[in-house]
Design a protein around this motif. Sequence first.
Motif, PDB file in Angstrom:
ATOM      1  N   LEU A 400       0.831  -1.204   0.000  1.00 42.47           N
ATOM      2  CA  LEU A 400       0.000   0.000   0.000  1.00 42.47           C
ATOM      3  C   LEU A 400       0.871   1.262   0.000  1.00 42.47           C
ATOM      4  N   MET A 401       1.961   1.244   0.750  1.00 46.14           N
ATOM      5  CA  MET A 401       2.869   2.385   0.792  1.00 46.14           C
ATOM      6  C   MET A 401       3.525   2.616  -0.571  1.00 46.14           C
ATOM      7  N   LEU A 402       3.847   1.537  -1.270  1.00 48.47           N
ATOM      8  CA  LEU A 402       4.429   1.661  -2.606  1.00 48.47           C
ATOM      9  C   LEU A 402       3.422   2.271  -3.581  1.00 48.47           C
ATOM     10  N   GLU A 403       2.146   1.998  -3.332  1.00 50.68           N
ATOM     11  CA  GLU A 403       1.090   2.565  -4.179  1.00 50.68           C
ATOM     12  C   GLU A 403       0.868   4.043  -3.866  1.00 50.68           C
ATOM     13  N   LYS A 404       0.808   4.359  -2.576  1.00 52.00           N
ATOM     14  CA  LYS A 404       0.530   5.735  -2.158  1.00 52.00           C
ATOM     15  C   LYS A 404       1.780   6.620  -2.187  1.00 52.00           C
ATOM     16  N   LYS A 405       2.963   5.975  -2.096  1.00 50.53           N
ATOM     17  CA  LYS A 405       4.250   6.691  -2.087  1.00 50.53           C
ATOM     18  C   LYS A 405       4.345   7.678  -0.932  1.00 50.53           C
ATOM     19  N   VAL A 406       3.901   7.218   0.224  1.00 48.86           N
ATOM     20  CA  VAL A 406       3.881   8.070   1.418  1.00 48.86           C
ATOM     21  C   VAL A 406       4.250   7.215   2.633  1.00 48.86           C
ATOM     22  N   ARG A 407       5.027   7.782   3.544  1.00 44.90           N
ATOM     23  CA  ARG A 407       5.294   7.125   4.823  1.00 44.90           C
ATOM     24  C   ARG A 407       4.642   7.936   5.936  1.00 44.90           C
ATOM     25  N   VAL A 408       4.301   7.274   7.030  1.00 42.94           N
ATOM     26  CA  VAL A 408       3.576   7.931   8.117  1.00 42.94           C
ATOM     27  C   VAL A 408       4.369   7.804   9.409  1.00 42.94           C
ATOM     28  N   GLU A 409       4.636   8.926  10.045  1.00 44.03           N
ATOM     29  CA  GLU A 409       5.356   8.926  11.322  1.00 44.03           C
ATOM     30  C   GLU A 409       4.386   8.705  12.473  1.00 44.03           C
ATOM     31  N   GLN A 410       4.939   8.246  13.581  1.00 45.06           N
ATOM     32  CA  GLN A 410       4.102   7.965  14.764  1.00 45.06           C
ATOM     33  C   GLN A 410       3.270   9.170  15.186  1.00 45.06           C
ATOM     34  N   GLU A 411       3.910  10.333  15.135  1.00 46.47           N
ATOM     35  CA  GLU A 411       3.247  11.529  15.654  1.00 46.47           C
ATOM     36  C   GLU A 411       1.960  11.850  14.929  1.00 46.47           C
ATOM     37  N   ALA A 412       1.775  11.281  13.715  1.00 46.55           N
ATOM     38  CA  ALA A 412       0.558  11.548  12.947  1.00 46.55           C
ATOM     39  C   ALA A 412      -0.584  10.610  13.325  1.00 46.55           C
ATOM     40  N   VAL A 413      -0.319   9.639  14.172  1.00 46.32           N
ATOM     41  CA  VAL A 413      -1.321   8.598  14.496  1.00 46.32           C
ATOM     42  C   VAL A 413      -2.065   8.987  15.767  1.00 46.32           C
ATOM     43  N   PRO A 414      -3.397   9.225  15.688  1.00 47.44           N
ATOM     44  CA  PRO A 414      -4.173   9.523  16.893  1.00 47.44           C
ATOM     45  C   PRO A 414      -4.474   8.259  17.692  1.00 47.44           C
ATOM     46  N   LEU A 415      -4.522   8.404  19.005  1.00 48.99           N
ATOM     47  CA  LEU A 415      -4.837   7.267  19.850  1.00 48.99           C
ATOM     48  C   LEU A 415      -6.285   7.283  20.299  1.00 48.99           C
ATOM     49  N   LYS A 416      -6.997   8.354  20.031  1.00 44.58           N
ATOM     50  CA  LYS A 416      -8.421   8.445  20.420  1.00 44.58           C
ATOM     51  C   LYS A 416      -9.286   8.729  19.210  1.00 44.58           C
TER      52      LYS A 416
END
Length: 416
Positions: A400-416
């Motif tokens: 999926l990342m190869l398709e979207k060509k984007v990486r996501v850092e932890q800080e962007a992930v909400p826990l709530k």
Amino acid sequence: MELSAVQKEVLHALLDRCERRKDYGRAGKSSRRVLLPLNRKHFPDYFHVSDSSFRLMFNQEMEALERRGWVELDWVRFDRGHTLQRIALAEEALPEIYRVLERVPREHLYREAAAFMAGYEKEAPEELRRLCRELTARLAALQPLPPPLKAEQPQHMRELLRGLQALFTAREGDIARRVLSVRLYGDSKRWEQLERGILQLARNFCLSPEEAALDDAALLAERGIIDHPSHIHLAGPLVFATARGEIDLSAFYPDLGLPVEMIRDLEIVESKAPEVITIENKTSFYQYLREGPTGRLVIYLGGYHNRGRRLLLEKLAAYYRKEGRAVPFYHWGDMDLGGFQIWRHLKTKTGIAFEPLLMDVQTYLRCCHLGRPLGKAYLAKLAALLDDPAYEIFHPLIRLMLEKKVRVEQEAVPLK
């Protein structure tokens, strides 16, 4: 006769060419002359169209060397005494040329380096054997050494190899880089000056691909070399004891930093945590403490784990096994190449079956609009993980990342 700067420059250039010949160091005189051509690229002033002063001076200096029997001059046909075509080294004069230039022949330097390596290899740790064999073979064949090593710089070479040996020397505890530098070189800053070369040799010859991928600080920490004593931050239900008393971690908030030295001595007394969570980044560590589920034992990993964090995790796993409890271990990191590699390094080095946390397709789809774009070189490295079964759990996410060509850092992930 004292040599001029121009004469020294030409003689050094001729010696360099002599020492680079394929038959250099072999018995018998070579049938091929060592030649230094005169051309516009290397001697532009010699061919100046309006000023002949350099050419006249240069010709006189070279004629003086020829009278001394050190070179032979080849003039342009029909222009003898006016325009040089090339300069040939008189090889029978080599001993005298080396002596006057105060230069040690490359062959002698290689012989001295080979003698050093014979003693060095006897004391070298197992990890250095491959490098030792490579250096010994190259020295015997008078071949260039792998960078940054140069037989022509014997002191620098010995210092690099001494540092490399120290990197792989087993030690009980951690040691500060400046302290190690003083013990090795008598200079607190010398290790820092040599460190890049030491790690270059380690990555190219001594480490597994996985460990070679560690950044410099993580690689050094793995070997017990640190800038200064560090603390391991953790929070949650844990009671442990040392020779100086018992501590209930739950009394500290939001977390507690334990010195690595204390980790070596502590004994786990009790842990009612249903899960153990390691977290790659400090911001996300505190985010999890504020917003994540309660009751978990949470440990800040700080990128690649080091020996102190590994020892704590191993003690926890041993405690749960002894108690007969199947407590799962999770790791939460960035959804990128580094995050996947840290997860694998954690599993491999601890022997604990870590499961990824919030590093899946569903989380990625929720947050990829906050991600960072990936370049072609990065995407190629990411795609290579699809051929590695060790990363199979991430393969759907990687595709999926190869398709979207984007990486996501932890800080962007909400826990709530």
